[in-house]
Scaffold this motif. Structure first.
Motif, PDB file in Angstrom:
ATOM      1  N   SER A  28      -2.504  -8.421 -18.947  1.00 24.85           N
ATOM      2  CA  SER A  28      -2.409  -9.978 -19.235  1.00 24.85           C
ATOM      3  C   SER A  28      -2.127 -10.653 -18.085  1.00 24.85           C
ATOM      4  CB  SER A  28      -1.325 -10.058 -20.386  1.00 24.85           C
ATOM      5  OG  SER A  28      -1.361 -11.268 -20.577  1.00 24.85           O
ATOM      6  N   THR A  29      -2.542 -11.812 -18.104  1.00 27.31           N
ATOM      7  CA  THR A  29      -2.068 -12.956 -17.115  1.00 27.31           C
ATOM      8  C   THR A  29      -0.591 -13.375 -17.309  1.00 27.31           C
ATOM      9  OG1 THR A  29      -4.243 -13.822 -16.947  1.00 27.31           O
ATOM     10  CG2 THR A  29      -2.606 -15.034 -16.144  1.00 27.31           C
ATOM     11  N   TYR A  30      -0.036 -13.216 -18.547  1.00 26.39           N
ATOM     12  CA  TYR A  30       1.220 -13.394 -18.912  1.00 26.39           C
ATOM     13  C   TYR A  30       2.054 -12.424 -18.955  1.00 26.39           C
ATOM     14  CZ  TYR A  30      -1.478 -17.967 -19.716  1.00 26.39           C
ATOM     15  OH  TYR A  30      -2.053 -18.971 -19.482  1.00 26.39           O
ATOM     16  N   GLY A  69      -3.346 -12.752 -27.134  1.00 30.07           N
ATOM     17  CA  GLY A  69      -3.051 -12.481 -25.760  1.00 30.07           C
ATOM     18  C   GLY A  69      -3.375 -13.760 -24.879  1.00 30.07           C
ATOM     19  N   ASP A  70      -3.781 -13.697 -23.654  1.00 27.96           N
ATOM     20  CA  ASP A  70      -4.235 -14.482 -22.791  1.00 27.96           C
ATOM     21  C   ASP A  70      -4.767 -15.930 -23.358  1.00 27.96           C
ATOM     22  OD1 ASP A  70      -3.090 -12.984 -20.816  1.00 27.96           O
ATOM     23  OD2 ASP A  70      -4.806 -12.775 -19.630  1.00 27.96           O
ATOM     24  N   ALA A  85      -3.065 -19.507 -23.065  1.00 28.08           N
ATOM     25  CA  ALA A  85      -3.675 -20.384 -22.146  1.00 28.08           C
ATOM     26  C   ALA A  85      -3.577 -21.703 -22.901  1.00 28.08           C
ATOM     27  CB  ALA A  85      -5.056 -19.755 -22.020  1.00 28.08           C
TER      28      ALA A  85
END
Length: 157
Positions: A2-4, A124-125, A129
């Motif tokens: 994940s980006t986060y 998720g992302d 976002a």
């Protein structure tokens, strides 16, 4: 990946909570006979036989003190499970507790709630976002739907 990243409770915060929680109570350790409690120290479910404590935690309090924010009445406190003793911390480097519907609660830099989104299992992302799409959003809390309990914090990557 994940980006986060899910932000577990910091070791110094855990040390404070294990001594006296945010409601001023001394926690009482218990053996979790069945397992399955969502642990905010290592962002996994407890295993049968582990010693855990249920503490009162104010998720905005320390962030607000560090940033100068004044969340006012949003400085809530609620119950969270953690290991009774120090643990190794999170086992992964991504999001946790995505196995059920959750609420993504958005907060501004001054600690005010900007809204929330109900997200489905396996979020998720894309959902995060969207939550961070508004530039006024400083952080997001991932919370349980059933009780509104705090699971963890997410900040911008």
């Amino acid at each position: 990946m994940s980006t986060y990243t899910a932000r577990a409770l910091a070791p110094e915060v855990l040390a404070e909570l294990r001594a006296t929680d945010d409601a001023g109570r001394v926690p009482v350790p218990q053996r979790d006979e069945e397992g399955g409690a969502p642990l905010r120290c290592c962002l996994r479910h407890s295993r049968a036989g582990e010693r855990i404590i249920l503490v009162s935690y104010a998720p905005l309090r320390r962030w607000a003190a560090a940033t100068g924010a004044d969340p006012g009445p949003y400085d809530e406190q609620g119950p969270v499970f953690v290991h009774a003793e120090e643990c190794a911390g999170p086992e992964g480097d991504g999001l946790a507790f995505t196995n059920a519907h959750r609420v993504l609660r958005r907060y501004s830099a001054d600690g005010r709630i900007l809204g929330g989104d109900l997200v489905g299992e396996g979020f998720g992302d894309a959902e995060l976002a969207k939550a961070f799409d508004d530039p006024a959003v400083a952080l997001v809390h991932v919370r349980a739907v059933e009780y509104g309990c705090f699971h963890y914090e997410v900040r911008r990557p």
